[in-house]
Design a protein around this motif. Structure first.
Motif, short mmCIF file in Angstrom:
data_model
loop_
_atom_site.label_atom_id
_atom_site.label_comp_id
_atom_site.label_asym_id
_atom_site.label_seq_id
_atom_site.Cartn_x
_atom_site.Cartn_y
_atom_site.Cartn_z
N UNK A 170 0.82 -1.21 0.00
CA UNK A 170 0.00 0.00 0.00
C UNK A 170 0.85 1.26 0.00
N UNK A 171 2.18 1.10 0.00
CA UNK A 171 3.06 2.28 0.02
C UNK A 171 2.86 3.14 -1.22
N UNK A 172 2.45 2.52 -2.32
CA UNK A 172 2.29 3.28 -3.56
C UNK A 172 1.18 4.31 -3.48
N UNK A 173 0.28 4.17 -2.50
CA UNK A 173 -0.85 5.11 -2.40
C UNK A 173 -0.40 6.52 -2.05
N UNK A 174 0.81 6.66 -1.48
CA UNK A 174 1.33 8.00 -1.19
C UNK A 174 2.55 8.32 -2.07
N UNK A 175 2.77 7.49 -3.07
CA UNK A 175 3.82 7.77 -4.03
C UNK A 175 5.13 7.05 -3.82
N UNK A 176 5.22 6.19 -2.81
CA UNK A 176 6.43 5.39 -2.61
C UNK A 176 6.42 4.23 -3.59
N UNK A 177 7.52 4.05 -4.29
CA UNK A 177 7.56 3.03 -5.34
C UNK A 177 8.26 1.77 -4.84
N UNK A 178 7.50 0.69 -4.75
CA UNK A 178 8.04 -0.63 -4.45
C UNK A 178 7.43 -1.58 -5.47
N UNK A 179 7.28 -2.85 -5.14
CA UNK A 179 6.77 -3.81 -6.12
C UNK A 179 5.40 -3.40 -6.65
N UNK A 180 4.47 -3.13 -5.73
CA UNK A 180 3.11 -2.80 -6.17
C UNK A 180 3.07 -1.44 -6.85
N UNK A 181 3.90 -0.52 -6.39
CA UNK A 181 3.96 0.79 -7.04
C UNK A 181 4.44 0.68 -8.47
N UNK A 182 5.45 -0.16 -8.67
CA UNK A 182 5.95 -0.37 -10.03
C UNK A 182 4.90 -1.06 -10.89
N UNK A 183 4.24 -2.08 -10.34
CA UNK A 183 3.21 -2.80 -11.10
C UNK A 183 2.07 -1.85 -11.48
#
Length: 232
Positions: A170-183
Motif C-alpha cells: 500500500x506504500x504506492x498510495x502516497x507515491x512510494x515506489x516498491x513492487x506494487x507501485x511499479x506494477x
C-alpha cells in the motif's frame, strides 16, 4: 497483440528490481517496532497508577482500532504540517520516509500486545529462579524474561511480520515506489492492457518472499527449541 508470457517477461525484471526497496519498507519498521513495541509493552505491564500505562493504552487502542491506510495518510499529510509548525522544513522527505514512520507506529502497537501476551504467559517460577541464583533485575530480564517472552510470542510475531511484508503493497498510495507501485505504474502506462498478468506476477513475488520469511521464522523457532533442550 502481446501474449501473457511476453507481458510477464517485460514486467518481471522491473518487479524483481524493486524487491530491495520493498524489503527496506518491511525491514526498517520491523526493527524499529520491536524496540518501540518493547517499551510500550513495559508500560502496559506496569502499574495502572502509572500515567504512561494510560497514555500507551489509549495510543495502542487507536492504532489497532483504525485502518492502517488512514494512519499512513494522516502521517503523510499531517506530520509535515506539525513539524513545519515548530520551525522545521521536511519538504525534501520522500514518501517512503512517511510510510516507514506510519507503519512503525502501527506495527509497534501490535508488537506491544504480542509481547505483553508472551510476558503474561511466562512461568513466574522461572523469573523467581533467576533472582534466586543472584541475577539482578537487568540480568534477569536479559537471560530469563526476554528469551522466554520471545519464545512464547514468536508465532504471533511471525504472523505480524508476514502481514507487514504484504502491507508494503500500500506504500504506492502516497507515491512510494516498491513492487506494487511499479506494477501499478506499468498498468497505467499500458492503459490497463495485461493488468491481470502484471498483478499476478507481483502476487507470485510477494508469495515467494512471504514463504521465505515463514521458513526463516520456523528455523529460528526450531533453533531456540534445540538450544533449550541442550541447556537442560
Amino acid at each position: 497483440m502481446e501474449t501473457p508470457s511476453q507481458i510477464v517477461a517485460k514486467v518481471f525484471p522491473g518487479i524483481v528490481a524493486h524487491i530491495p526497496q520493498t524489503l527496506l519498507y518491511w525491514f526498517l519498521p520491523s526493527v524499529l517496532a520491536l524496540f518501540l513495541g518493547a517499551l510500550l509493552c513495559w508500560a502496559r505491564v506496569s502499574s495502572r497508577r502509572n500515567p504512561l500505562y494510560w497514555i500507551c493504552t489509549v495510543s495502542i487502542s487507536f492504532f489497532r482500532g483504525t485502518p492502517g491506510i488512514v494512519q499512513i495518510y494522516i502521517v503523510f499529510f499531517g506530520l509535515p504540517k506539525l513539524i513545519w509548525a515548530i520551525g522545521y522544513d521536511v519538504s525534501d522527505w520522500t514518501a517512503g520516509v512517511y510510510f516507514i514512520i506510519a507503519t512503525t507506529l502501527n506495527l509497534s502497537c501490535f508488537m506491544a500486545e504480542t509481547l505483553r501476551g508472551g510476558y503474561l504467559a511466562l512461568d513466574r517460577g522461572q523469573v523467581e529462579a533467576g533472582l534466586s541464583i543472584g541475577f539482578n533485575r537487568a540480568q534477569n530480564f536479559i537471560h530469563v524474561i526476554a528469551p522466554q517472552t520471545l519464545k512464547v510470542a514468536l508465532l504471533n510475531i511471525k504472523n505480524l511480520e508476514i502481514d507487514m511484508l504484504k502491507d508494503t503493497s500500500v506504500a504506492y498510495t502516497i507515491g512510494a515506489v516498491e513492487i506494487m507501485g511499479y506494477a501499478n505504474r506499468m498498468i497505467s502506462l499500458r492503459s490497463g492492457v495485461g493488468q491481470l498478468w502484471i498483478l499476478g506476477t507481483a502476487a507470485v513475488v510477494y508469495f515467494v518472499m512471504c514463504a521465505v520469511l515463514e521458513v526463516v521464522f520456523n528455523l529460528a523457532t526450531r533453533r531456540i527449541s534445540r538450544y533449550e533442550e541442550a541447556a537442560r
